[in-house]
Motif scaffolding. Structure first.
Motif, PDB file in Angstrom:
ATOM      1  N   TYR A 216       9.250  20.337  13.912  1.00 53.15           N
ATOM      2  CA  TYR A 216       8.910  21.623  13.331  1.00 53.15           C
ATOM      3  C   TYR A 216       8.748  21.463  11.818  1.00 53.15           C
ATOM      4  O   TYR A 216       9.461  20.686  11.179  1.00 53.15           O
ATOM      5  CB  TYR A 216      10.005  22.659  13.611  1.00 53.15           C
ATOM      6  N   THR A 217       7.804  22.178  11.255  1.00 48.06           N
ATOM      7  CA  THR A 217       7.642  22.166   9.807  1.00 48.06           C
ATOM      8  C   THR A 217       8.784  22.957   9.176  1.00 48.06           C
ATOM      9  O   THR A 217       9.458  23.750   9.851  1.00 48.06           O
ATOM     10  CB  THR A 217       6.311  22.803   9.409  1.00 48.06           C
ATOM     11  N   PRO A 218       9.035  22.767   7.887  1.00 49.11           N
ATOM     12  CA  PRO A 218      10.083  23.563   7.229  1.00 49.11           C
ATOM     13  C   PRO A 218       9.868  25.059   7.396  1.00 49.11           C
ATOM     14  O   PRO A 218      10.821  25.817   7.567  1.00 49.11           O
ATOM     15  CB  PRO A 218       9.973  23.126   5.763  1.00 49.11           C
ATOM     16  N   GLN A 219       8.582  25.491   7.371  1.00 55.78           N
ATOM     17  CA  GLN A 219       8.306  26.915   7.538  1.00 55.78           C
ATOM     18  C   GLN A 219       8.692  27.382   8.937  1.00 55.78           C
ATOM     19  O   GLN A 219       9.275  28.458   9.111  1.00 55.78           O
ATOM     20  CB  GLN A 219       6.818  27.193   7.266  1.00 55.78           C
ATOM     21  N   GLU A 220       8.381  26.544   9.951  1.00 58.79           N
ATOM     22  CA  GLU A 220       8.742  26.904  11.319  1.00 58.79           C
ATOM     23  C   GLU A 220      10.255  26.932  11.502  1.00 58.79           C
ATOM     24  O   GLU A 220      10.789  27.783  12.204  1.00 58.79           O
ATOM     25  CB  GLU A 220       8.103  25.914  12.298  1.00 58.79           C
TER      26      GLU A 220
END
Length: 806
Positions: A278-282
């Motif tokens: 997962y990306t940091p935003q996710e």
């Protein structure tokens, strides 16, 4: 053969004796470049440190092919500086820990058997091939290079790997499977687990893979039994993933001497999946709870404060007894007017996110001018792109198509060429440079300029429009409309420097003088397959551009062959017919899947014959024939190659990272240089509308950075088709006006203010509330609502939903 330096090494005590091993017994020179080094002399094992010094000295003296007979020594093959010429090391015998540790670029290690723990530890670029199994910790903390394993990996392989953006990502390949805790804290790199005859049939990735993984990707084939769902997501592989696997399996299987498995491993992409973090935003958007609230109440809360909690003494009824029909807090579920919670399929599928549903809503309100002008907030070329050349992914996704035919977004686009340029915001004084005036560059420049920032564009040719202007055939669209939209664009973005090819020196100047630099040069360098006679073949890019510039090709009565049956290949085929060709045959290595829409239909109407699978072997101009590897051949007076284009990136500095010829960007289109961004075909081939979408999204991000304001993106999920009640809509194919077309829109996920929920509620719990700004909403009186769900069941647009009443 020149004399080699003699080294004496004192061996540690072996039994009761201290032995001195002469250099000549340890190192045997075969020739000036090749040497054999023994790890055990007369029963005495040479220590790891001493063996490494012998290897380093051999390299210093010119050895480039080193054969080591090991006896469990550690770190063999590590920390070797090849000095420009590859050093190849072959190892036989028992291999100790950390084989190839801190291996450098130019070092190639082949282990003819298995290896002990931590092979490739902190690898810095070496290529390591293991013709056996690798035990625990393989590829631990690797940053560059390649690890090929013929067998399985042990526990904690690929832990803490990372990726230096200046170099290609590290790769690790395992033919069978890997052990527990695979990819723990992985921060970059590519891992491939092929799943051939795995030891663990239930899970080729072992127990608890990917814990703490924050970067990189894992491709695997076979079953898995769980993974760290808090850290990674399981996805199907894309066409690009499949192509990468097919291309890179060949050197891997060749290296491990198992090429016979290639067919099995490339039978179908459906057998492969991937895990990505997962990306940091996710991660920020996800909420992870270790304990369910009910379990927490029973096992933790009531254990400390007593049954019923701290308010137990105030509860005057048995909490488990609830009437059959309830309202208020006793309802298990409650209705929510979730207006625009979900994205409609049209806007969700459009790479530019043009909200067709909002435009049709404005038309239904009689605001046609506002509806048409709305699109200029999303694209500078709506009439050209939406109206003529786009395959209209929005229409392909349109829910209306499940009843009759989709909403005609093309007609909305065609109505937009004469719209006036929008008014720009007040100047902010910030400056952005855009290199390339194709669709991507135009899009980002348009959006940034509308927000009040200063934009300077640099274009190598004497025209703006990129491949729309240079390569798309005129029979496909009306160029007068394009030129109208270009003139409107110039009103918003006046500083356009044509005939200005950006060099390295000019790029440095642009970089210094602007706050951000956007690279949008597209892909204008034709890709060619080298084979005998290919020098006599013209690329589709050169062919189509020449025609667009007014050059003619005399193809009368000639047989034309087009290599590549994608969209551009279809365009080239049609143009060949227009130039007088007697026949046009398009060939491809597989069943054509890239051509669609107008291009394919026009090509079929003209009589283009498509042959597949065909792999070109050679072209013989004298014989006027093209030969294929299946032994067949066809007549070919004129051959066009259409297998795609790549960017020309000679001007970018080396610190800006590229991979396989394309610029590498993150989710905000940012390159490895935080001041430089890249969009459109320079990051990978796509549709014109993808390029325009890139420009719009990047403009939002750059505006946020320049104005120090948070960047928000529409991350709503697409509304499920089953939420839309198709039964309420009649079949209606023929429309004669935009108003009629707007009435056909199902308004997916957006309230049409039809009052059906209000009229259906038997208890009168739903009412419409008008707001002071002219908007409205539907609200629920919880003291009347019995949570029957009729509102959610009757809503044509899928706006109402039942949620748990907590």
């Amino acid at each position: 053969m020149p004399a080699k330096k003699i080294i004496q090494r004192e061996m540690p005590k072996v039994g009761l004796h201290e032995t001195v091993i002469p250099y000549a017994e340890v190192v045997k020179w075969v020739n000036d470049k090749s040497v054999i080094i023994y790890g055990n002399i007369k029963g005495n094992r040479i220590p790891s440190r001493i063996l490494e010094e012998f290897i380093q000295e051999a390299v210093k003296n010119g050895a480039r092919n080193i054969h080591v007979y090991a006896d469990g020594q550690h770190g063999i093959g590590g920390r070797i500086f090849s000095q420009g010429e590859p050093v190849k090391i072959t190892i036989e015998g028992p291999v100790g820990q950390r084989c190839g540790s801190m291996g450098m670029f130019g070092t190639e290690i082949t282990v003819r058997g298995g290896v002990s723990d931590d092979v490739g530890w902190i690898n810095c670029g070496a290529k390591i091939t293991v013709l056996g199994d690798a035990t625990n910790g393989a590829w631990n903390a690797a940053a560059q290079g390649i690890l090929y394993v013929q067998g399985s990996g042990g526990a904690r392989c690929d832990t803490m790997t990372k990726h230096n953006p200046r170099f290609d990502p590290p790769q690790s390949w395992y033919l069978r499977d890997v052990g527990d805790s695979f990819a723990e804290f992985k921060a970059g790199g590519i891992a491939v687990v092929c799943g051939i005859n795995p030891r663990n049939q239930k899970s080729v990735l072992g127990y608890r893979p990917c814990v703490g993984m924050v970067g990189g990707v894992i491709y695997f084939r076979g079953s898995i039994d769980g993974y760290s769902e808090r850290d990674v997501k399981l996805l199907e592989i894309s066409e690009q993933d499949w192509q990468w696997l097919c291309d890179n399996l060949k050197p891997y299987l060749t290296a491990i001497e198992r090429m016979d498995y290639y067919h099995e491993l490339t039978k179908s992409p459906d057998e492969w999946r991937k895990l990505v973090p997962y990306t940091p935003q996710e991660r920020r958007r996800k909420r992870w709870f270790k304990v369910e609230m009910e379990d927490f109440r029973k096992n933790y809360w009531e254990k400390e404060v007593g049954k019923g909690g701290i308010f137990a003494e105030y509860i005057d009824h048995e909490p488990t007894i609830i009437p059959y029909i309830v309202t208020g807090q006793y309802r298990r579920y409650k209705p929510v007017w979730a207006n625009e919670k979900y994205a409609p399929p049209c806007a969700y599928s459009c790479p530019t996110n043009i909200p067709t549903h909002k435009r049709t809503a404005l038309i239904r309100l009689g605001k046609i001018k506002e509806a048409l002008e709305l699109v200029l907030n999303y694209s500078p070329l709506p009439a050209t792109v939406c109206g003529m050349i786009c395959p209209n992914l929005c229409m392909q996704a349109c829910t209306r198509g499940r009843i009759d035919i989709p909403i005609s977004v093309k007609e909305l686009g065609k109505a937009s060429p004469d719209l006036p340029a929008p008014k720009k915001a007040k100047s902010t004084g910030h400056s952005v440079a855009v290199i390339g005036a194709g669709p991507a560059g135009m899009s980002v420049a348009w959006q940034i300029s509308l927000k009040g920032h200063n934009v300077t564009m640099y274009e190598a040719t004497d025209k703006i429009g990129g491949k729309i202007e240079l390569c798309i055939p005129e029979h496909r669209f009306n160029k007068d409309i394009l030129h109208k939209e270009i003139e409107r664009f110039k009103e918003v973005v006046p500083d356009i420097r044509l005939n200005t090819k950006v060099t390295k020196e000019l790029f440095e100047e642009i970089y210094r003088e602007n706050e951000f630099v956007v690279i949008a040069v597209g892909a204008h360098q034709p890709r060619k397959i080298p084979f005998p006679g290919s020098e006599h073949i013209i690329s589709a890019y050169e062919f189509l551009r020449a025609i667009n510039e007014g050059k003619t090709f005399d193809l009368k009565d000639k047989n034309v062959v087009v290599i590549g049956a994608g969209n551009v290949g279809m365009d080239a085929s049609v143009e060949a017919f227009l130039c007088g060709a007697a026949s046009v045959t398009a060939v491809d290595i597989q069943k054509p899947a890239a051509a669609f829409g107008t291009e394919f239909e026009q090509a079929k109407q003209k009589g283009v014959e498509i042959l597949w699978p065909k792999i070109t072997e050679k072209y013989v101009p004298g014989e006027r024939k093209i030969y294929f590897k299946d032994g067949t051949n066809i007549d070919a007076d004129f051959v066009i190659m259409s297998i795609g284009d790549i960017p020309d990136l000679d001007f970018i500095p080396p610190q800006i990272h590229t991979e396989r010829g394309w610029m590498v960007v993150n989710e905000f289109f940012q390159t490895s240089d935080p001041k430089v961004f890249a969009i459109g075909d320079v990051t990978g081939l796509g549709l014109v509308t993808h390029a325009i979408g890139h420009g719009r999204l990047l403009a939002e991000y750059l505006h946020g950075e320049l104005m120090h304001s948070p960047v928000t993106r529409d991350l709503r999920a697409r509304i499920p088709y089953e939420r839309i009640k198709l039964d309420y809509y009649e079949r209606c194919r023929a429309t004669s006006s935009l108003e009629q077309e707007a009435e056909r829109c199902l308004s997916c996920g957006s309230c049409r203010d039809c009052h059906m929920c209000e009229m259906t509620c038997y208890w009168g719990a739903i009412s419409r509330v008008e707001k002071s700004d002219g908007r409205y909403e539907y609200v629920v009186d919880e003291n009347k609502c019995i949570a029957c769900g009729f509102c959610a069941g009757v809503c044509p647009c899928g706006v109402w939903e039942m949620v748990e009443n907590i």
